[in-house]
Structures are given as C-alpha cells and as structure tokens.
Motif scaffolding. Sequence first.
Motif, PDB file in Angstrom:
ATOM      1  N   MET A   1       0.826  -1.208   0.000  1.00 54.78           N
ATOM      2  CA  MET A   1       0.000   0.000   0.000  1.00 54.78           C
ATOM      3  C   MET A   1       0.868   1.270   0.000  1.00 54.78           C
ATOM      4  O   MET A   1       0.505   2.279  -0.599  1.00 54.78           O
ATOM      5  CB  MET A   1      -0.933   0.000   1.205  1.00 54.78           C
ATOM      6  N   ASP A 108      -3.092   1.075  10.356  1.00 60.72           N
ATOM      7  CA  ASP A 108      -2.822  -0.337  10.622  1.00 60.72           C
ATOM      8  C   ASP A 108      -3.868  -0.809  11.633  1.00 60.72           C
ATOM      9  O   ASP A 108      -3.867  -0.389  12.792  1.00 60.72           O
ATOM     10  CB  ASP A 108      -1.408  -0.504  11.186  1.00 60.72           C
ATOM     11  N   VAL A 129      -4.852  -1.408   6.446  1.00 66.67           N
ATOM     12  CA  VAL A 129      -4.395  -2.791   6.291  1.00 66.67           C
ATOM     13  C   VAL A 129      -4.502  -3.486   7.643  1.00 66.67           C
ATOM     14  O   VAL A 129      -4.500  -2.849   8.691  1.00 66.67           O
ATOM     15  CB  VAL A 129      -2.940  -2.858   5.785  1.00 66.67           C
ATOM     16  N   LEU A 146      -7.338  -5.525   3.455  1.00 67.20           N
ATOM     17  CA  LEU A 146      -7.079  -4.124   3.170  1.00 67.20           C
ATOM     18  C   LEU A 146      -8.371  -3.388   2.841  1.00 67.20           C
ATOM     19  O   LEU A 146      -9.355  -3.996   2.406  1.00 67.20           O
ATOM     20  CB  LEU A 146      -6.093  -3.958   2.017  1.00 67.20           C
ATOM     21  N   ALA A 195     -10.727  -1.986  -3.619  1.00 66.72           N
ATOM     22  CA  ALA A 195      -9.582  -2.582  -2.933  1.00 66.72           C
ATOM     23  C   ALA A 195      -9.106  -3.855  -3.619  1.00 66.72           C
ATOM     24  O   ALA A 195      -7.913  -4.179  -3.572  1.00 66.72           O
ATOM     25  CB  ALA A 195      -9.947  -2.871  -1.481  1.00 66.72           C
TER      26      ALA A 195
END
Length: 353
Positions: A1, A108, A129, A146, A195
């Motif tokens: 990413m 995250d 993610v 993700l 995504a």
Amino acid sequence: MLASFYRPTKDKFRIIIEGKAFPSDHYAVESQIRHHGYEPDIAMTLIEPEDEIQPTLSITHVINIIDKYAATTALILLPGVQYYTGQYLDIPAITAHAHSHGILIGWDLAHAVGNVDLQLHEWDVDFAVWCNYKYLNSGPGSIAGLFVHEKHGNVDLEAVDNGKIGYRPRLSGWWGGDRSTRFQMGNKFVPIPGAAGFQLGNPSALALTAVLASLEVFSLTSMTAIRAKSIKMTGYLADLLIHFRDHHSFANTFKIITPLDAAERGAQLSLRLEPGLLEGVLKVLEEKGVIIDERKPDVIRVAPAPLYNSFAEVWDFVQIFQTACQTAQAGNVGTTDILALEGQDEKGWNTIK
C-alpha cells in the motif's frame, strides 16, 4: 500500500508514524523512504509518547505533531489500536485533521479489526491494512486484509482504452486484474475497481477457509453487540484489577497502562509489572492454564475476547493473577522454573517467539 500511497515530492517527502509502532510497520516505512532516495533521519517523523510511564498518545499531541510537519508531510501511518498499550486512537478526528492539511493517511488495524466497530468509508480513511489472525481468529500466517477508499479505487476504463493509466498507480499483480480478461493472459493490466484491484497473488485456500470459518461466527452477531460486551467485560477486568491492587497484598506490583476510558481502548488491557516479576508471573499463569501475551521486559497484555470469553473467566483470571504476583514477589521460583528464566522453557515457546 505504501508503494501506491507514498508519492514523495521535493517539498512533501515525510512520513509520520508513531515511535512505538510495531516493527514491521517501522521497517516498511523506513524501506519505502530509502527506496525513494531519502534518509529516514530526515524523512521519517516519530510521534513519541509524552510520558514513558504512561506511554499513550493524546489526540492533542498527535495533532500538534501533524501541524508541526504538515508542510513537508506526504503520508501518515498510525495504528487503530496500539499493539503495546491497547489504546484506541480517534481515527475519524485524526483522519479529518490530516485531510485538512491535504495529507493522505493510512491505518494499521491489526489490533482493531474484530475488536472495535470501524466505519472506514464514513470516516474518509484513505487506506487501511490488517492481519486476520488476532480477533478474527484465523491463525498465524493467514491472509491479510485491506481497505481502500472508493475515491482511490476508481478505474477510468475510457482513459485506459486511450492509452492512459486511468487508475491510481500501485504494485500491480495478476490477482488484482480484471476478472473478465484475466485468463486471456495479456500484458495490459486493468485493475478490478476498489480494494480488490490492489491484490497481488491468489491467497491460500486453507488460509481462506480459516478466515471464512471465523467470519461465519461473526455474522451471527454484530460488531455493535460485540463492542458493547467488550466494553463491559474490559471494564469489569479493570475494576477487579484496581480493587485487588489497591486493597490486597499485591499492591504496587503492576500498573495499567491502557486508557481507563472505554472509548479509548479495545478489548485489551496492558499491565506493566514491577521489575523482575514478569518471568515468575508468566510461569504461574501458564501452570494454571491462562494464556496471555508478554512484551519484555515488564508488560503483559490481557485481552478478554467478547466473542468467546466470559465474565466468570475474567474473575478467575484476576484470582490467578493475584496468586501469580504474590508468588513472583515472594521469589518462590522452583528449580524447574530456572530453565524458563534462562530462555530454555520445556515447551519451546521461546524458540517459536
């Protein structure tokens, strides 16, 4: 990413992350900075806790750091729930503040997915993610997940047909390509919108089975219900721990470093033990069949998962933890425990870790 969302320029080249980020996040950011020809000492800014004794990040502190470096910042990467302290950051507020400076921000969510109720699209998060092996129960080594906001996942087919890129640049992989043309084996990449177009290779069928089995259980309830029980259960755990710490014989053996405000934590409470107690406490907990997590030199992470843990188990844990603290504080470590203290435990856990 990061290959897609970190697009440094001469003026905006900095990435802001937390100073206590999980090492894989830190490594990823550092390697991307070096890959683009910059030095981490210059292009990476760490948000450090203001108080090492209570190592959480206030939203005011985070916003002040963003304001200070906004002019040179290309990207921000932060945790939804911080792995060490268990703090649940204010994702919508911090995201909105980053966007007010024109800065992209990613999250995250390894410790947040399946733990807290997330509204990533509504919060205008650019990308996120996560792994699925924590609260989503799919086991170590399972596939990751993700999120990409639709504004970054659009594919302009007309532009593609006219020889233009038509989509956000990324690391392109066969599994992220248009399904209708994938097996034509051409070399013109057209991503799946959203995504899915950021996927690289096909996932393991066994790993998918583990994730699906867990998600089927989640589908029987809702994150609203899970979060409601989690708040009550973790609050009950905190109340019991504080009561025993302040009124019984293991006073001053530990400190809760996770925020006590339910809105600022997930299912996890991190306890910092007094120096020298960790190994002894872990030994007693293991003997009693209690599974928690350690972060050396002195922190244990206790996470009653609302999907399958009970309030009775929370009560039982606190009784056992009290015994563990008393035993460790008294120095009652038997000869069989010496192996564990030296990192030579009988079950081989230290080798695995």
